[in-house]
Motif scaffolding. Structure first.
Motif, mmCIF file in Angstrom:
data_model
loop_
_atom_site.group_PDB
_atom_site.id
_atom_site.type_symbol
_atom_site.label_atom_id
_atom_site.label_comp_id
_atom_site.label_asym_id
_atom_site.label_seq_id
_atom_site.Cartn_x
_atom_site.Cartn_y
_atom_site.Cartn_z
ATOM 1 N N THR A 15 -4.162 -1.363 -2.513
ATOM 2 C CA THR A 15 -5.107 -0.265 -2.140
ATOM 3 C C THR A 15 -5.704 -0.645 -0.737
ATOM 4 O O THR A 15 -6.603 0.043 -0.317
ATOM 5 C CB THR A 15 -6.095 -0.046 -3.094
ATOM 6 O OG1 THR A 15 -6.815 -1.354 -3.401
ATOM 7 C CG2 THR A 15 -5.447 0.436 -4.375
ATOM 8 N N LYS A 75 1.009 3.850 -3.187
ATOM 9 C CA LYS A 75 0.606 5.318 -2.818
ATOM 10 C C LYS A 75 1.580 6.582 -3.016
ATOM 11 O O LYS A 75 1.594 7.412 -3.739
ATOM 12 C CB LYS A 75 0.076 5.407 -1.516
ATOM 13 C CG LYS A 75 -0.663 6.646 -0.950
ATOM 14 C CD LYS A 75 -1.296 6.556 0.272
ATOM 15 C CE LYS A 75 -2.026 8.089 0.665
ATOM 16 N NZ LYS A 75 -2.769 7.800 1.711
ATOM 17 N N TYR A 98 0.865 -1.303 0.007
ATOM 18 C CA TYR A 98 -0.027 -0.040 -0.031
ATOM 19 C C TYR A 98 0.850 1.166 0.015
ATOM 20 O O TYR A 98 0.565 2.136 -0.799
ATOM 21 C CB TYR A 98 -1.009 0.044 1.115
ATOM 22 C CG TYR A 98 -1.728 1.189 1.379
ATOM 23 C CD1 TYR A 98 -3.259 1.051 1.057
ATOM 24 C CD2 TYR A 98 -1.482 2.439 1.936
ATOM 25 C CE1 TYR A 98 -4.097 2.060 1.176
ATOM 26 C CE2 TYR A 98 -2.522 3.355 2.258
ATOM 27 C CZ TYR A 98 -3.525 3.155 1.623
ATOM 28 O OH TYR A 98 -4.483 4.390 1.625
#
Length: 225
Positions: A84, A7, A3
């Protein structure tokens, strides 16, 4: 770790450069503690751009089939949802809704952010549809505040059925947190849960400027399907 990499290192910088998101009200998302982010649902891209702009990790749940697809496409889909922060939940059978709720409650009890689409599915035409009461049950059982967020133009950038989004500025608007602690201990009362859900949907209507339809989106989509 995946994640964080997606990101901050891989997808995040590229998407910010290409779509230069315009964000309003991000300060309404508390810096710590359990929070429910409730969003309207216009496009597959909602699950990419909203978590991208929130500084903290946002956790959604999704049906387990997304994590078990065959071949390269199945592997890529699985990696995307894992990256995600999405948690797989078996949504078959009568306990499907309870399984999703329990998963999100664990996220909140750990002091994190749970993301939810109260409509339960993507809008078929951009309008805002009747919310399902799972968001109310989540708020009442956890005591967490609900931050409404309106995706303003993701259906224009990536309409349903379109693989590649148009290069256009993403617009997202957050609203003030909604506090439902006045209903503490009343989870399971269907009238209270409907009132809480309708209050959340009203805020989403106000923030998004979208017309409201007092029907479940899934029922509208069913004849077409």
């Amino acid at each position: 770790m995946l994640y964080w990499l997606l990101k901050h290192i891989v997808l995040g910088p590229i998407l910010r450069l290409l779509f230069w998101p315009k964000i309003e009200g991000l300060a309404y998302v508390p810096a710590s503690g359990p929070v429910i982010i409730a969003s309207n649902h216009l496009s597959f891209s909602d699950s990419i751009f909203m978590p991208l702009v929130v500084r903290r990790k946002v956790t959604f749940v999704a049906k387990s089939e997304y994590f078990t697809g065959p071949g390269v496409k199945g592997w890529l889909t699985k990696m995307f949802f894992l990256g995600t922060g999405t948690i797989p939940v078996d949504r078959s059978g009568g306990r499907a809704a309870r399984a999703a709720l329990d998963t999100q409650l664990r996220v909140l009890r750990d002091g994190n952010i749970a993301g939810i689409y109260p409509e339960g599915t993507r809008s078929p035409d951009g309008r805002l549809y009747r919310g399902k009461t799972g968001v109310a049950r989540l708020a009442l059982e956890s005591g967490a505040p609900v931050v409404p967020v309106a995706m303003l133009n993701l259906d224009e950038i990536q309409p349903p059925g379109k693989l590649l989004p148009k290069l256009c500025r993403v617009r997202i608007r957050f609203g003030p947190p909604l506090d439902f602690t006045r209903y503490a201990g009343m989870a399971g009362d269907r009238h209270i849960e409907r009132a809480v859900t309708d209050e959340i949907m009203y805020e989403l209507m106000r923030l998004s400027g979208r017309n409201y339809v007092d029907m479940y989106a899934q029922k509208v989509k069913a004849p077409t399907a």
